[in-house]
Design a protein around this motif. Structure first.
Motif, PDB file in Angstrom:
ATOM      1  N   UNK A   3       0.824  -1.208   0.000  1.00 46.86           N
ATOM      2  CA  UNK A   3       0.000   0.000   0.000  1.00 46.86           C
ATOM      3  C   UNK A   3       0.858   1.258   0.000  1.00 46.86           C
ATOM      4  N   UNK A   4       2.046   1.205   0.635  1.00 41.98           N
ATOM      5  CA  UNK A   4       2.908   2.386   0.644  1.00 41.98           C
ATOM      6  C   UNK A   4       3.433   2.688  -0.758  1.00 41.98           C
ATOM      7  N   UNK A   5       3.819   1.643  -1.514  1.00 47.07           N
ATOM      8  CA  UNK A   5       4.308   1.865  -2.869  1.00 47.07           C
ATOM      9  C   UNK A   5       3.209   2.462  -3.749  1.00 47.07           C
ATOM     10  N   UNK A   6       1.977   1.965  -3.585  1.00 48.58           N
ATOM     11  CA  UNK A   6       0.852   2.518  -4.340  1.00 48.58           C
ATOM     12  C   UNK A   6       0.648   3.986  -3.983  1.00 48.58           C
ATOM     13  N   UNK A   7       0.807   4.306  -2.701  1.00 47.90           N
ATOM     14  CA  UNK A   7       0.647   5.680  -2.247  1.00 47.90           C
ATOM     15  C   UNK A   7       1.741   6.574  -2.838  1.00 47.90           C
ATOM     16  N   UNK A   9       3.382   6.113  -5.691  1.00 48.53           N
ATOM     17  CA  UNK A   9       3.108   6.328  -7.118  1.00 48.53           C
ATOM     18  C   UNK A   9       1.983   7.350  -7.292  1.00 48.53           C
ATOM     19  N   UNK A  10       0.922   7.227  -6.478  1.00 52.15           N
ATOM     20  CA  UNK A  10      -0.202   8.165  -6.577  1.00 52.15           C
ATOM     21  C   UNK A  10       0.245   9.594  -6.253  1.00 52.15           C
TER      22      UNK A  10
ATOM     23  N   UNK B  35      12.900   5.239  10.962  1.00 51.52           N
ATOM     24  CA  UNK B  35      12.398   5.351  12.322  1.00 51.52           C
ATOM     25  C   UNK B  35      10.921   4.988  12.419  1.00 51.52           C
ATOM     26  N   UNK B  36      10.180   5.200  11.305  1.00 53.01           N
ATOM     27  CA  UNK B  36       8.763   4.832  11.288  1.00 53.01           C
ATOM     28  C   UNK B  36       8.562   3.373  10.888  1.00 53.01           C
ATOM     29  N   UNK B  37       9.662   2.675  10.570  1.00 52.49           N
ATOM     30  CA  UNK B  37       9.555   1.267  10.204  1.00 52.49           C
ATOM     31  C   UNK B  37       8.997   1.025   8.814  1.00 52.49           C
ATOM     32  N   UNK B  38       9.196   1.951   7.877  1.00 51.68           N
ATOM     33  CA  UNK B  38       8.664   1.806   6.516  1.00 51.68           C
ATOM     34  C   UNK B  38       9.690   1.098   5.626  1.00 51.68           C
ATOM     35  N   UNK B  39       9.227   0.424   4.544  1.00 52.05           N
ATOM     36  CA  UNK B  39      10.157  -0.323   3.680  1.00 52.05           C
ATOM     37  C   UNK B  39      11.065   0.599   2.853  1.00 52.05           C
ATOM     38  N   UNK B  40      12.326   0.179   2.689  1.00 54.44           N
ATOM     39  CA  UNK B  40      13.325   0.997   1.999  1.00 54.44           C
ATOM     40  C   UNK B  40      12.946   1.279   0.542  1.00 54.44           C
ATOM     41  N   UNK B  41      12.463   0.239  -0.172  1.00 52.50           N
ATOM     42  CA  UNK B  41      12.200   0.386  -1.604  1.00 52.50           C
ATOM     43  C   UNK B  41      11.271   1.543  -1.925  1.00 52.50           C
ATOM     44  N   UNK B  42      10.116   1.571  -1.273  1.00 53.31           N
ATOM     45  CA  UNK B  42       9.130   2.616  -1.544  1.00 53.31           C
ATOM     46  C   UNK B  42       9.677   3.989  -1.165  1.00 53.31           C
ATOM     47  N   UNK B  43      10.529   4.039  -0.144  1.00 55.83           N
ATOM     48  CA  UNK B  43      11.065   5.323   0.305  1.00 55.83           C
ATOM     49  C   UNK B  43      12.039   5.901  -0.723  1.00 55.83           C
ATOM     50  N   UNK B  44      12.912   5.042  -1.282  1.00 54.91           N
ATOM     51  CA  UNK B  44      13.849   5.515  -2.315  1.00 54.91           C
ATOM     52  C   UNK B  44      13.088   5.862  -3.597  1.00 54.91           C
ATOM     53  N   UNK B  45      12.096   5.043  -3.961  1.00 60.50           N
ATOM     54  CA  UNK B  45      11.283   5.342  -5.145  1.00 60.50           C
ATOM     55  C   UNK B  45      10.595   6.701  -4.976  1.00 60.50           C
ATOM     56  N   UNK B  46      10.174   7.025  -3.757  1.00 60.89           N
ATOM     57  CA  UNK B  46       9.492   8.304  -3.540  1.00 60.89           C
ATOM     58  C   UNK B  46      10.418   9.479  -3.862  1.00 60.89           C
ATOM     59  N   UNK B  47      11.717   9.329  -3.581  1.00 65.52           N
ATOM     60  CA  UNK B  47      12.653  10.415  -3.874  1.00 65.52           C
ATOM     61  C   UNK B  47      12.767  10.647  -5.376  1.00 65.52           C
ATOM     62  N   UNK B  48      12.843   9.555  -6.151  1.00 65.95           N
ATOM     63  CA  UNK B  48      12.993   9.675  -7.604  1.00 65.95           C
ATOM     64  C   UNK B  48      11.667  10.073  -8.270  1.00 65.95           C
ATOM     65  N   UNK B  49      10.556   9.462  -7.840  1.00 63.69           N
ATOM     66  CA  UNK B  49       9.283   9.632  -8.537  1.00 63.69           C
ATOM     67  C   UNK B  49       8.517  10.867  -8.068  1.00 63.69           C
ATOM     68  N   UNK B  50       8.429  11.082  -6.766  1.00 59.70           N
ATOM     69  CA  UNK B  50       7.732  12.274  -6.270  1.00 59.70           C
ATOM     70  C   UNK B  50       8.656  13.478  -6.416  1.00 59.70           C
ATOM     71  N   UNK B  51       9.916  13.322  -5.987  1.00 58.69           N
ATOM     72  CA  UNK B  51      10.947  14.347  -6.142  1.00 58.69           C
ATOM     73  C   UNK B  51      10.475  15.715  -5.616  1.00 58.69           C
TER      74      UNK B  51
END
Lengths: 106, 232
Positions: A3-7, A9-10, B35-51
């Motif tokens: 769900x985090x990855x979907x969030x 991307x959104x 610190x929030x216990x979130x997965x690494x992959x989505x966090x790094x993707x957020x830097x590139x994709x959301x930027x």
């Protein structure tokens, strides 16, 4: 996909709407007027609200620190940034990180 | 005169203070997410994709308090509205007959506050045909350095002592505290920061999941209404 990855991307698509819109209509529309002023106010207020909340009522790692330690470290960073280094962002941010650790260990 | 030399020139100008500042911000963001216990992959993707670090900070914090999906996306979107005036002012300066239309759409994705501010300052000294390649070089270095910093911050957060971790996690809020207060040049910004700073914690107490959005819309609109009306 979790769900985090979907969030993520959104949120990326939601952010790109502004970027693409600006690129597409640039040259025909000027960045001024009441709507732009209001959007700017909302964006600034939202980020300021989030930063204030993290400093005053943090979640996770920072919960181990006391309010006065976070406020004190923020104040030290502000003094270094505005008064001592003439807005050197890198030094200011680093100072804040060192200051919170120092106050925490007091 | 080649486009490649302009790309390299932009890349060189990014690999200094601009990249160092981004490193501090994104190392802090990576540590915060860890610190929030979130997965690494989505966090790094957020830097590139959301930027857009504000939107990333919002999505990480709102996800952690269990905010509804649509509310989080809406808050992230509103926080990114600044990209509209930024691309509106920057893209016309990069236009040249040699570039294709989609080049500008790629440039718009690579745009960040750092890239915009530096480009606005440097473009008058760069000939128009070289501005877009210069911008690609500059912003690509910024994106790659920030993605690496996100992963580094995330990785070291678990490997270091709790005391140092506190320092790393504190970098992201301090980064924005300084940038926000340093960017106050007009009444609208000052009012919005003041109203938001009060509305944020208050809204969080009453509605943790909606707090960020309420603080932004409520505080921002209040600041807007407090502004003296211009005769027009």
């Amino acid at each position: 996909m979790n769900s985090l990855m979907a969030l993520v991307i959104a949120c990326a698509l939601a952010t790109y709407v502004w970027r693409a819109l600006g690129a597409a209509i640039s040259g025909r529309v000027r960045a001024e007027g009441p709507l732009f002023t209001w959007l700017g106010c909302v964006a600034y207020a939202m980020l300021a609200g989030l930063v204030a909340r993290i400093v005053i009522m943090p979640l996770g790692t920072l919960e181990a620190t006391a309010l006065w330690q976070r406020l004190g470290a923020a104040a030290i960073a502000l003094v270094v940034y505005f008064l001592l280094t003439r807005k050197n962002l890198f030094v200011g941010v680093l100072t804040g990180g060192v200051a919170i650790v120092g106050l925490y260990l007091l | 005169m080649t486009g490649r030399s302009a790309v390299l020139q932009g890349a060189r100008e990014a690999a200094g203070v601009p990249a160092a500042v981004l490193l501090a911000g994104y190392i802090g963001f990576g540590a915060l997410a860890a610190g929030h216990g979130l997965p690494l992959g989505a966090i790094v993707v957020s830097t590139v994709a959301v930027w857009a670090l504000p939107a990333q900070l919002i999505l990480v914090e709102m996800h952690t308090v269990g905010a509804p999906f649509a509310i989080t996306v809406l808050a992230a979107m509103l926080s990114s509205a600044r990209f509209l005036p930024m691309t509106l002012t920057l893209v016309p300066m990069m236009r040249h007959a040699r570039h294709r239309g989609w080049h500008y759409l790629v440039a718009a994705q690579l745009l960040s506050l750092t890239g915009w501010a530096m480009a606005m300052a440097r473009f008058p000294d760069i000939e128009p045909a070289r501005r877009l390649p210069w911008f690609f070089g500059f912003t690509l270095v910024c994106v790659v350095a920030s993605a690496a910093a996100t992963a580094i911050g995330y990785a070291v957060a678990d490997a270091i002592t709790p005391q140092v971790k506190i320092g790393l996690v504190f970098l992201a809020p301090v980064y924005y505290l300084l940038i926000l207060l340093g960017s106050v040049r007009d009444r609208a910004t000052a009012y919005a920061l003041g109203c938001g700073a009060v509305a944020g914690p208050v809204a969080f107490v009453y509605a943790p999941e909606w707090g960020v959005l309420i603080a932004g819309l409520g505080g921002g609109t209040l600041a807007y209404l407090l502004l003296p009306r211009r005769a027009s």
